[in-house]
Write a protein that holds these residues in place. Structure first.
Motif, PDB file in Angstrom:
ATOM      1  N   MET A 129       3.874 -17.547  25.733  1.00 49.23           N
ATOM      2  CA  MET A 129       4.520 -18.828  25.455  1.00 49.23           C
ATOM      3  C   MET A 129       3.830 -19.508  24.272  1.00 49.23           C
ATOM      4  SD  MET A 129       5.188 -22.012  28.057  1.00 49.23           S
ATOM      5  CE  MET A 129       6.251 -20.986  29.092  1.00 49.23           C
ATOM      6  N   ILE A 130       4.643 -20.010  23.325  1.00 50.90           N
ATOM      7  CA  ILE A 130       4.099 -20.643  22.126  1.00 50.90           C
ATOM      8  C   ILE A 130       3.523 -22.011  22.475  1.00 50.90           C
ATOM      9  CG2 ILE A 130       4.652 -21.538  19.830  1.00 50.90           C
ATOM     10  CD1 ILE A 130       6.886 -19.485  19.677  1.00 50.90           C
ATOM     11  N   LYS A 131       2.277 -22.242  22.068  1.00 45.72           N
ATOM     12  CA  LYS A 131       1.631 -23.535  22.313  1.00 45.72           C
ATOM     13  C   LYS A 131       2.110 -24.551  21.281  1.00 45.72           C
ATOM     14  CE  LYS A 131      -1.021 -21.680  25.512  1.00 45.72           C
ATOM     15  NZ  LYS A 131      -0.831 -21.959  26.947  1.00 45.72           N
ATOM     16  N   LEU A 132       2.174 -25.807  21.672  1.00 46.68           N
ATOM     17  CA  LEU A 132       2.509 -26.884  20.758  1.00 46.68           C
ATOM     18  C   LEU A 132       1.255 -27.322  20.008  1.00 46.68           C
ATOM     19  CD1 LEU A 132       4.806 -29.044  23.080  1.00 46.68           C
ATOM     20  CD2 LEU A 132       5.518 -27.389  21.352  1.00 46.68           C
ATOM     21  N   SER A 133       1.455 -28.132  18.959  1.00 47.00           N
ATOM     22  CA  SER A 133       0.301 -28.635  18.227  1.00 47.00           C
ATOM     23  C   SER A 133      -0.491 -29.582  19.124  1.00 47.00           C
ATOM     24  CB  SER A 133       0.751 -29.367  16.963  1.00 47.00           C
ATOM     25  OG  SER A 133       1.345 -30.611  17.296  1.00 47.00           O
ATOM     26  N   PRO A 134      -1.802 -29.668  18.918  1.00 47.08           N
ATOM     27  CA  PRO A 134      -2.614 -30.553  19.766  1.00 47.08           C
ATOM     28  C   PRO A 134      -2.153 -32.001  19.751  1.00 47.08           C
ATOM     29  CG  PRO A 134      -4.020 -29.063  18.527  1.00 47.08           C
ATOM     30  CD  PRO A 134      -2.636 -28.880  17.994  1.00 47.08           C
ATOM     31  N   THR A 135      -1.780 -32.522  18.580  1.00 42.94           N
ATOM     32  CA  THR A 135      -1.365 -33.923  18.521  1.00 42.94           C
ATOM     33  C   THR A 135      -0.056 -34.145  19.273  1.00 42.94           C
ATOM     34  OG1 THR A 135      -0.356 -33.462  16.359  1.00 42.94           O
ATOM     35  CG2 THR A 135      -2.543 -34.460  16.364  1.00 42.94           C
ATOM     36  N   THR A 136       0.868 -33.193  19.188  1.00 43.27           N
ATOM     37  CA  THR A 136       2.126 -33.319  19.930  1.00 43.27           C
ATOM     38  C   THR A 136       1.860 -33.357  21.432  1.00 43.27           C
ATOM     39  OG1 THR A 136       3.375 -32.162  18.206  1.00 43.27           O
ATOM     40  CG2 THR A 136       4.366 -32.247  20.404  1.00 43.27           C
ATOM     41  N   VAL A 137       0.976 -32.488  21.900  1.00 41.78           N
ATOM     42  CA  VAL A 137       0.630 -32.467  23.321  1.00 41.78           C
ATOM     43  C   VAL A 137      -0.060 -33.773  23.715  1.00 41.78           C
ATOM     44  CG1 VAL A 137      -0.822 -31.349  25.062  1.00 41.78           C
ATOM     45  CG2 VAL A 137       0.479 -29.958  23.444  1.00 41.78           C
ATOM     46  N   PHE A 138      -0.945 -34.269  22.858  1.00 44.13           N
ATOM     47  CA  PHE A 138      -1.695 -35.498  23.165  1.00 44.13           C
ATOM     48  C   PHE A 138      -0.752 -36.696  23.264  1.00 44.13           C
ATOM     49  CE2 PHE A 138      -4.857 -38.879  22.179  1.00 44.13           C
ATOM     50  CZ  PHE A 138      -5.787 -38.567  23.164  1.00 44.13           C
ATOM     51  N   TYR A 139       0.197 -36.797  22.328  1.00 41.55           N
ATOM     52  CA  TYR A 139       1.155 -37.905  22.368  1.00 41.55           C
ATOM     53  C   TYR A 139       2.091 -37.781  23.569  1.00 41.55           C
ATOM     54  CZ  TYR A 139      -0.287 -38.573  17.480  1.00 41.55           C
ATOM     55  OH  TYR A 139      -1.014 -38.769  16.339  1.00 41.55           O
ATOM     56  N   THR A 140       2.521 -36.561  23.860  1.00 41.29           N
ATOM     57  CA  THR A 140       3.392 -36.340  25.015  1.00 41.29           C
ATOM     58  C   THR A 140       2.670 -36.704  26.300  1.00 41.29           C
ATOM     59  OG1 THR A 140       4.511 -34.520  23.858  1.00 41.29           O
ATOM     60  CG2 THR A 140       4.778 -34.616  26.246  1.00 41.29           C
ATOM     61  N   HIS A 141       1.409 -36.293  26.391  1.00 37.16           N
ATOM     62  CA  HIS A 141       0.589 -36.621  27.570  1.00 37.16           C
ATOM     63  C   HIS A 141       0.486 -38.138  27.740  1.00 37.16           C
ATOM     64  CE1 HIS A 141      -3.176 -37.489  29.708  1.00 37.16           C
ATOM     65  NE2 HIS A 141      -3.044 -36.321  30.305  1.00 37.16           N
ATOM     66  N   ALA A 142       0.231 -38.858  26.641  1.00 40.49           N
ATOM     67  CA  ALA A 142       0.071 -40.315  26.714  1.00 40.49           C
ATOM     68  C   ALA A 142       1.354 -40.974  27.213  1.00 40.49           C
ATOM     69  CB  ALA A 142      -0.317 -40.865  25.344  1.00 40.49           C
ATOM     70  N   PHE A 143       2.495 -40.593  26.645  1.00 45.81           N
ATOM     71  CA  PHE A 143       3.772 -41.186  27.045  1.00 45.81           C
ATOM     72  C   PHE A 143       4.123 -40.808  28.483  1.00 45.81           C
ATOM     73  CE2 PHE A 143       8.373 -41.096  27.527  1.00 45.81           C
ATOM     74  CZ  PHE A 143       8.753 -42.321  27.020  1.00 45.81           C
ATOM     75  N   TRP A 144       3.989 -39.535  28.801  1.00 45.27           N
ATOM     76  CA  TRP A 144       4.382 -39.007  30.108  1.00 45.27           C
ATOM     77  C   TRP A 144       3.534 -39.616  31.224  1.00 45.27           C
ATOM     78  CZ3 TRP A 144       6.190 -33.274  30.229  1.00 45.27           C
ATOM     79  CH2 TRP A 144       6.744 -32.960  31.464  1.00 45.27           C
ATOM     80  N   LEU A 145       2.218 -39.668  31.015  1.00 49.72           N
ATOM     81  CA  LEU A 145       1.336 -40.191  32.064  1.00 49.72           C
ATOM     82  C   LEU A 145       1.533 -41.696  32.248  1.00 49.72           C
ATOM     83  CD1 LEU A 145      -0.778 -39.114  34.033  1.00 49.72           C
ATOM     84  CD2 LEU A 145      -2.543 -39.794  32.405  1.00 49.72           C
TER      85      LEU A 145
END
Length: 300
Positions: A1-17
């Motif tokens: 599975m292709i990993k996303l960029s670290p910043t995309t994951v970090f922003y998604t984590h912030a919004f999602w959590l």
């Protein structure tokens, strides 16, 4: 599975959590008062269980992030948090208290590990703007979560809690699939936090406080702010429900009024933070202290 960029994951984590937590906590205190029928003492004890658990487990769980993997530590913490929130949906004192203590454990797995992970991935010199943007995503998630929480509460006060727990579980699954880790290197043994190191730091800190009166003053300020905030955070909802009659306006229920209050508080927080960011020079100690004095005065 292709990993996303670290910043995309970090922003998604912030919004999602943040949207998950807001869905839970917009009505959580109402749920504990109205459905679980917790007394004022029990409300405070639930908060105490969280704080004590976080304090006890901060050092042991930090080993995972320092030695094994920041990514692994974050994912473990997210899954524990999901389980903890689900347990708190049982409307009785002991399950809620146990769930709160378990959340404290989950928090210690993510505390610092998530920030250290993104710092490893993008570099310390580039991480500042990433933290600021993540905070903006988080606040946006909070604003979105408030009306969702109020709407779900119409189906039952447990529904927002279980929904938030399910969303946090989904975040953990997302992180397993798409969270990369390329910049991690184990922290050298001599740089890891230990109980001995904590005791040494505390001893040296208290010695310095005794020698510097201004530090003693700041310590006392922190003590009184902490004493005030825990009682206020845990009891203000019960006080409002027991002693305040909400205005008859647009046929709003008590739950909806709390949603309005939460939305207003979040909006004011965003507005105030933006003013502070633009107007306050944090390098000017005198102006920073003056601003803090005004803020604490307004709080009183």
């Amino acid at each position: 599975m292709i990993k996303l960029s670290p910043t995309t994951v970090f922003y998604t984590h912030a919004f999602w959590l943040d949207i998950s937590f807001t869905i839970i906590f917009t009505i959580n205190m109402i749920y504990q008062v109205e459905m679980a029928h917790l007394t004022p003492l029990q409300l405070v004890l639930v908060g105490t269980a969280l704080e004590v658990s976080a304090f006890i487990f901060e050092i042991p769980t930090g080993v995972v992030a320092d030695v094994l993997s920041r990514r692994l530590s974050v994912i473990i913490g997210i899954f524990i948090t999901s389980v903890a929130m689900s347990i708190q949906a049982i409307p009785a004192f002991w399950p809620i208290m146990f769930g709160s203590a378990l959340w404290g454990l989950g928090y210690t797995f993510t505390s610092g590990a998530h920030q250290a992970w993104i710092t490893d991935e993008v570099g310390a010199e580039n991480v500042g703007p990433v933290f600021i943007r993540a905070g903006q995503f988080g606040r946006a998630g909070g604003l979105v979560g408030i009306p969702i929480s109020v709407a779900l509460a119409g189906l039952g006060l447990q529904v927002p809690i279980l929904t938030g727990a399910a969303l946090i579980l989904g975040l953990g699954i997302f992180l397993i699939g798409w969270m990369p880790e390329h910049g991690f290197t184990p922290t050298p043994r001599e740089e890891r936090e230990t109980w001995t190191e904590m005791k040494t730091t505390l001893r040296e800190g208290f010695s310095l406080v005794r020698r510097r009166p201004v530090l003693r003053d700041f310590m006392l300020i922190g003590l009184f702010v902490g004493l005030y905030s825990e009682g206020y955070d845990r009891l203000w909802t019960k006080h409002m429900l027991d002693n305040f009659t909400f205005p008859v306006l647009f046929s709003l229920t008590a739950v909806q009024w709390f949603g309005v209050i939460e939305f207003a508080m979040t909006g004011i927080s965003i507005f105030s933070n933006e003013i502070a960011r633009r107007k306050l020079d944090l390098k000017d100690m005198r102006k920073s202290v003056t601003a803090l004095q005004w803020l604490y005065g307004l709080m009183v």
